[in-house]
Scaffold this active site. Structure first.
Site, short mmCIF file in Angstrom:
data_model
loop_
_atom_site.label_atom_id
_atom_site.label_comp_id
_atom_site.label_asym_id
_atom_site.label_seq_id
_atom_site.Cartn_x
_atom_site.Cartn_y
_atom_site.Cartn_z
N CYS A 172 23.04 -11.35 33.42
CA CYS A 172 23.93 -11.20 32.45
C CYS A 172 23.76 -9.80 31.92
CB CYS A 172 23.60 -12.21 31.44
SG CYS A 172 21.98 -12.33 30.86
N SER A 173 23.55 -9.36 30.80
CA SER A 173 23.32 -7.99 30.46
C SER A 173 21.71 -7.87 30.71
CB SER A 173 23.56 -7.78 29.21
OG SER A 173 24.98 -8.01 28.77
N ARG B 271 15.28 -14.05 18.73
CA ARG B 271 16.28 -15.29 18.46
C ARG B 271 16.06 -16.03 17.64
NH1 ARG B 271 18.31 -11.64 20.86
NH2 ARG B 271 18.87 -11.21 22.88
N ARG C 230 21.36 -15.65 28.63
CA ARG C 230 22.39 -16.55 29.55
C ARG C 230 21.83 -16.64 30.87
NH1 ARG C 230 27.29 -12.88 27.51
NH2 ARG C 230 25.73 -11.46 27.46
N ASN D 265 30.73 -2.72 29.79
CA ASN D 265 29.66 -2.17 29.88
C ASN D 265 29.55 -1.05 30.88
OD1 ASN D 265 26.90 -3.28 28.68
ND2 ASN D 265 27.84 -5.24 29.07
N GLY E 292 19.54 -10.17 31.03
CA GLY E 292 18.84 -11.26 31.82
C GLY E 292 17.91 -12.01 31.15
N TRP E 293 17.82 -12.27 29.86
CA TRP E 293 16.89 -12.86 29.34
C TRP E 293 17.63 -13.96 28.48
CZ3 TRP E 293 14.63 -7.75 27.43
CH2 TRP E 293 15.45 -7.32 26.26
#
Lengths: 660, 549
Positions: free
Chosen positions: A338-339, A384, A344, A250, A341-342
């Site tokens: 995480c990336s 999701r 993991r 990233n 933040g929603w």
């Protein structure tokens, strides 16, 4: 309705589930919200209802002599095969379902037509049941360390965050805004959970836009502020829940992770959880194993291992355990990301909260937890779980994994949770059902724009109303393990994590335990309750009579009620049950029709019918007799919550142990 | 006494005991003829009493003068003793090795054990064949007790009394015995009252390569068939194994000679294959590395659950043929002492409610395992840690108990006993103060005079104080046939046995207690309410009587 080309097809055969050997003949109906199959058998007229929003895939299979098979896989892990006599009808049904299963507008979803016959006030009350403002108060935040920030009013800073957030007292609007500019999608660090005992906290955010060397003073100040809000510790943990390699990759895109040199007093830690794509394919692989017809033990265990599913569950748990330990044992605050933040981050924060705080292990507390870490913090439910037609690469079982983590914990700590397995199964179901408005959209902002609370009903109120179905009889509020932080062994062993048969095979009744300890104990407890009441009434009457006799007045008392305590309604001796296919593929066996009226198959299992508020959901309703009352269930709503899905009338494997 | 020679150092001080989930204990180690004892000599500290016969293997290690003995038990527990002094350590180790591998059965603990409890009912007489026969003779007159094996003359692994079809005389039985492996002619295992059909068991027929036949054998098993009905022969071996057996004089029933019987071949493994499976499984369970995938592949590679599935499936199939097809069944493998008994006994668990009660299950073990000649002494001589692999060691009985546990898990309210009962039986089969599981068959037990010289396990178990530990609080009599699922998803590792020493069971124990409390409280209330109702009824009658004149 314009998408329904053929609303009714007759002489359709339904093969329900993988282990089912028998096809039922009946009529197929397509409605605006459901696929309904009504069996022809005159005595039963069993119905199977499938919500369009539960349909995951529809597969047209090769035409056979009996007709064209359609294989329907549902998001709640139900699997059905419809065999439609005419190719043309099959084509129409297929085309209609493809369209119906992928709505393009929110307004097409079931929750906008679902009407549980509650008045406006009741609906509003329902939405007020879970109040996050109250929850942050309950956490016991100290005013001199934490503040309610309105910096995100009208979603000015971050459109996927809620408007009201808690941040450290020393984090000024300037710091927050500055920090938000240095974070993916402006998801700046905000409070997720505060541990009252030692002032340590769990905060969450997205990844920093650090690239290879970028810094941001405000972001560094923000982390500093989090540390200062916990006077007991001189450092904070920053936990990146991605595999290190992913996080490093990233950086090339100008994102990345915190450089320990730039932030004072942080301890940076990777706890690798794979991304949504890995998880999606892992679940896929595991479900393929579940779909195997008569697998051997090796097929199953190999498949389970190769899917990697339990390894991923363990990774999430490990991260949650790490954070809970850091907070409760080291007294250190933790920032998790995480990336974006929603995903993991939501999993890990909620697992840690669940371990730390017994409140989240109660029925209501668990609703609060989902409301807090998932709904309010902008977990993208729509993407999701595919409520609306969208990019299939966005779909991933993120909250399913969290729910499974809870189940794995329930298996380890059977007395620590107020709710039972059924509660988890039903929540999973409704995340996909779109019958209630809670899980619509991708953020609070979108829900507000859609006026969800004015136009739909809240699941929490529905679950709360039927809470007796969801109680864990072994829960005791005064147990030590109930009151405290759940402490897992220092080195959690692998064998702790097991395949969740009650979820992934929940529609395969033949694979479930035939008697439910939970239901049995609930019935015992209920009876004890009644006995307690009767006891008091008897004592009172006795006292009265004795008094009356003392006064030698002759008042005739009413004859006592005859005793009715003969066993529990969940009585297990009536467990309906039929043998399965034990002969494998032995060709030499003569085939034989199921023996009707044999004592052990003809008896009706009362155990599950008892829990009838969500009848068609009950994970273990094993009603092979098919004697069912379906009268109250209609697509437009009856007196009880209608038709959450099918599965009500499952005639699982009849007495067919012999394959012809 | 010979033991004294074997014990070079009877006592060592300052020994430290390490066990998982317990703090280390320092104390005095004592060796007696049958026990290893560690006592801290402090009040309320638990002492360790370990039967030498429970020790499967030991390892020694030395670091300077400190020796360490790692003791691996037959119940899969591993404990560690730190012993100061090399000589002491070596002496202790060699004593343990010698005492845990005594050759003579009569030196075993059961011959020395003096019970500290009052015997209410002598377990040696609790399950007499005559009484067991009455249960079926009340329903049918087609069967009789035969004393043909009185002196163990016809079959050394059969008990003196067996149940056979009434129309077959003892002379015929003798002939049939010549035709069956080990003299194990077909005998009654289970009579299904619902339809009068039966399960019989035997050894393989000795057809050999030239297809020998025995008219009496055919007559015997045909006697169990109704006119025009067919029966099933369940051979627990795959067809090719059964065919190969002919070369060694064994074989299977040929269709031409048994036209009324349909033969089914299954493949239940035996001997070292099962033993190796157990060794691998226990190794996997003891592996504490933190890799999820390795755990699952090791579990898979052990094949333990595959064996469970195969045994259960065969038992279900047999039960199904009997109950649903209304057919009589003959079950055998090669000798008819291992997989055969797994199948016959599990089929009864499925079919017969009585075998799911405590007494009924004890009777089942007595009938289908002990009397039926399962060679416990050989099979349970060593467990998962043994390195000297003998051909005859095999966890056949443990697999049976595991299968029962699997059914119990699926029908948690249909068994009168709980998991602890099964665990207790496992422990006593491998190491015990009681004589019940000594010897390989009735004939050996008679020669050892176990009934006179040792105590029966049942004498101890069947006292109220013990029974309460083994009673399932959820039990509600279920008179139905119970059909378990044999799908891989429904079968689980038996944690109570295999992870018993590797995980803390604190929270599970608490849950069990809570369950007991809920049910006890209900019973208490029930009793109170009944008393009050009666009181009230009495008062009201008095009331009525006062009024009546």
């Amino acid at each position: 309705m314009e998408h329904i080309r053929t609303p009714k097809v007759e002489n359709v055969r339904l093969v329900d589930g993988i282990s089912s050997k028998k096809a039922a003949l009946g009529t197929l109906y397509l409605t605006a919200t459901h696929v309904i199959f009504v069996e022809n058998a005159p005595d039963a007229r069993k119905e199977t209802w499938i919500l369009h929003s539960q349909i995951s895939t529809i597969e047209k299979q090769a035409t056979t002599a009996t007709g064209c098979p359609l294989l329907i896989r549902c998001k709640n892990f139900q699997l059905l095969q419809l065999v439609i006599p005419q190719e043309r009808d099959c084509h129409d049904v297929h085309a209609s379902l493809i369209r119906l299963a992928r709505p393009v507008k929110y307004e097409e979803l079931y929750c906008f037509s679902f009407n549980p016959k509650l008045d406006r006030e009741e609906r509003e009350q329902g939405w007020k049941l879970i109040d996050l403002g109250e929850e942050y108060k309950r956490m016991g935040l100290l005013d001199n360390y934490w503040q309610l920030s309105h910096v995100n009013r009208d979603y000015r800073v971050c459109d996927s965050y809620p408007t009201e957030l808690y941040v450290p007292q020393s984090a000024t609007a300037h710091i927050i805004v500055g920090s938000s500019k240095f974070r993916s999608r402006r998801r700046f660090p905000a409070l997720s959970y505060y541990y009252r005992d030692n002032h340590a906290s769990i905060c969450r955010s997205s990844q920093p836009l650090s690239g290879f060397s970028a810094r941001c003073l405000e972001d560094e100040q923000m982390l500093q502020a989090i540390r200062k809000a916990n006077p007991g510790s001189d450092f904070i943990y920053v936990v990146d829940t991605r595999p290190k390699l992913n996080a490093m990759a990233n950086r090339a895109a100008g994102k990345g992770y915190e450089n320990e040199d730039n932030y004072s007093n942080i301890k940076f830690q990777f706890i690798g959880i794979e991304n949504i794509h890995v998880m999606r394919s892992s679940l896929q692989k595991m479900l393929e194993v579940c779909e195997l017809k008569s697998p051997t033990m090796s097929d199953f265990l190999w498949g389970l291992e190769n899917s990697g599913w339990l390894r991923h569950i363990k990774a999430i748990m490990d991260a949650g355990i790490f954070i809970a330990k850091a907070v409760s044992e080291e007294g250190a605050s933790v920032l998790v990301h995480c990336s974006d933040g929603w995903d993991r981050t939501a999993q890990v924060c909620s697992v840690a909260s669940l371990l730390l705080d017994p409140h989240y292990r109660t029925l209501k507390g668990f609703m609060v937890l989902i409301e807090k870490d998932w709904i309010s913090f902008g977990h993208k439910f729509n993407h999701r779980y595919g409520s609306l037609d969208g990019d299939p690469r966005e779909i991933s079982p993120v909250i399913d994994q969290f729910i499974e983590c809870v189940w794995q914990l329930m298996e380890q700590f059977p007395c620590a949770f107020e709710f039972n397995e059924r509660f988890l199964v039903h929540i999973q179901h409704h995340i996909y059902s779109c019958q209630f408005g809670n899980f619509l959209c991708n953020s609070q902002k979108e829900r507000q724009e859609l006026k969800i609370q004015e136009r739909t009903y809240s699941l929490w109120a529905h679950l709360w109303k039927n809470r007796t179905d969801y109680m864990n009889p072994l829960f005791r509020a005064d147990h030590r393990q109930t009151r405290d932080t759940l402490r897992l062994p220092a080195a959690p062993c692998n064998f702790m994590y097991k395949f969740w048969n009650g979820m992934y095979n929940r529609f395969e009744k033949g694979l479930q335990p035939r008697q439910s300890v939970t239901d049995y104990l609930m019935a015992v407890k209920e009876e004890s309750q009644q006995l307690q009441e009767e006891l008091e009434a008897l004592e009172e009457r006795l006292e009265k009579i004795q008094k009356v006799q003392l006064n030698s007045t002759k008042v005739k008392s009413k004859p006592s009620e005859p005793s009715k305590h003969s066993g529990f309604s969940t009585s297990d001796n009536s467990t309906a049950n039929t043998p399965q296919d034990y002969s494998g593929n032995m060709k030499s066996f003569p085939s034989r029709s199921p023996s009707q009226g044999d004592e052990d198959s003809a008896l009706i299992l009362t155990q599950d019918n008892l829990k009838s508020s969500d009848p068609d959901l009950s994970a273990n309703s094993d009603q092979e007799s098919g004697v069912e009352d379906l009268s109250c269930r209609s697509p437009s709503g009856g007196e009880c919550a209608p038709s959450e899905d099918s599965g009500k009338d499952r005639d699982s494997d009849e007495a067919v142990f012999l394959t012809a | 006494m010979e033991f004294a020679e074997l014990i070079k150092t009877p006592r060592v001080d300052n020994v430290v005991l390490h066990r998982p989930f317990y703090p280390a204990v320092e104390g005095t180690l004592c060796l007696t003829g049958h026990h290893l004892i560690l006592s801290s000599r402090q009040d309320n500290t638990e002492e360790l009493w370990l039967l030498h016969s429970n020790i499967d293997a030991i390892d020694k290690r030395f670091v300077g003068p400190l020796g360490t003995i790692i003791i691996k038990c037959k119940d899969f527990r591993i404990i560690q003793l730190d012993i100061p002094g090399m000589e002491e350590c070596l002496n202790i180790a060699s004593s343990i090795e010698a005492l845990s591998t005594l050759d003579s059965i009569t030196l075993m603990y059961p011959f020395f054990y003096r019970p500290m409890f009052e015997v209410i009912e002598d377990g040696w007489h609790s399950f007499l064949p005559e009484q067991e026969f009455e249960l079926c003779s009340s329903a049918t007159s087609e069967w009789r007790l035969s004393y043909v094996n009185k002196e163990f003359a016809v079959c050394s692994s059969y008990p003196p009394i067996v149940i056979v079809p009434k129309v077959i005389d003892d002379e015929a039985l003798r002939k049939v015995a010549m035709f069956r492996h080990g003299g194990r002619f077909p005998v009654l295992s289970y009579y299904h009252k619902k339809n009068g059909m039966v399960i019989m068991r035997s050894g393989q027929p000795l057809t050999g390569t030239n297809g020998r036949r025995c008219k009496e054998d055919e007559k015997l098993i045909n006697a169990t068939l109704r006119a025009g009905k067919r029966g099933y022969i369940v051979d627990t071996r795959p067809l090719n194994v059964a065919q190969q057996a002919r070369a060694k004089g064994g074989g299977f029933e040929q269709e031409a000679h048994y036209p009324q019987w349909r033969r089914i071949h299954k493949s239940i493994e035996r001997y070292h294959i099962l033993q190796e499976s157990l060794i691998k499984l226990v190794e996997a369970c003891n592996d504490q590395t933190h890799n999820m995938d390795r755990w699952l592949s090791k579990l898979e590679a052990s094949n333990w659950l595959t064996h469970i599935k195969e045994i259960l499936t065969t038992a279900c199939l047999a039960a199904q043929c009997l109950d649903r097809e209304g057919a009589s069944i003959l079950i055998h493998g090669t000798e008819g002492t291992d997989s055969t008994l797994q199948v016959t006994s599990l089929a009864q668990i499925i079919l017969e409610p009585r075998s799911r009660t405590i007494r009924g299950f004890e009777a089942l073990i007595e009938r289908e395992w002990l009397q039926a000649g399962h060679p416990f002494q050989q099979r349970c001589a060593q467990s998962a840690y043994c390195n000297s692999r003998q051909k005859w060691e095999s966890p056949v009985f443990l697999l049976f108990l595991d299968c029962v546990w699997q059914i119990l898990r699926q029908f948690p309210c249909s068994f009168e006993f709980n998991e602890n009962f099964l665990i207790m039986l496992f422990e006593h089969a491998y190491a015990s103060q009681f004589g019940t599981f000594l010897g390989n068959n009735e004939s050996e037990r008679c020669k050892l005079k176990l009934q006179q010289k040792t105590m029966s396990l049942w004498s101890w178990v069947n006292r109220p104080s013990e029974l309460s530990k083994f009673t399932n609080p959820l039990f509600e009599a279920n008179n139905l046939v119970i059909w378990p699922s044999v799908a891989p998803q429904s079968l689980q590792l038996w944690e109570g046995i295999f992870l018993r020493w590797n995980r803390s069971s604190k929270y599970l124990d608490e849950a069990y207690e809570e369950m007991v409390n809920i049910i006890e409280y209900n019973k208490e209330l029930q009793a109170k309410v009944n008393i009050l109702r009666r009181q009230l009824a009495e008062l009201e009658t008095e009331d009525g009587m006062q009024e009546s004149p």
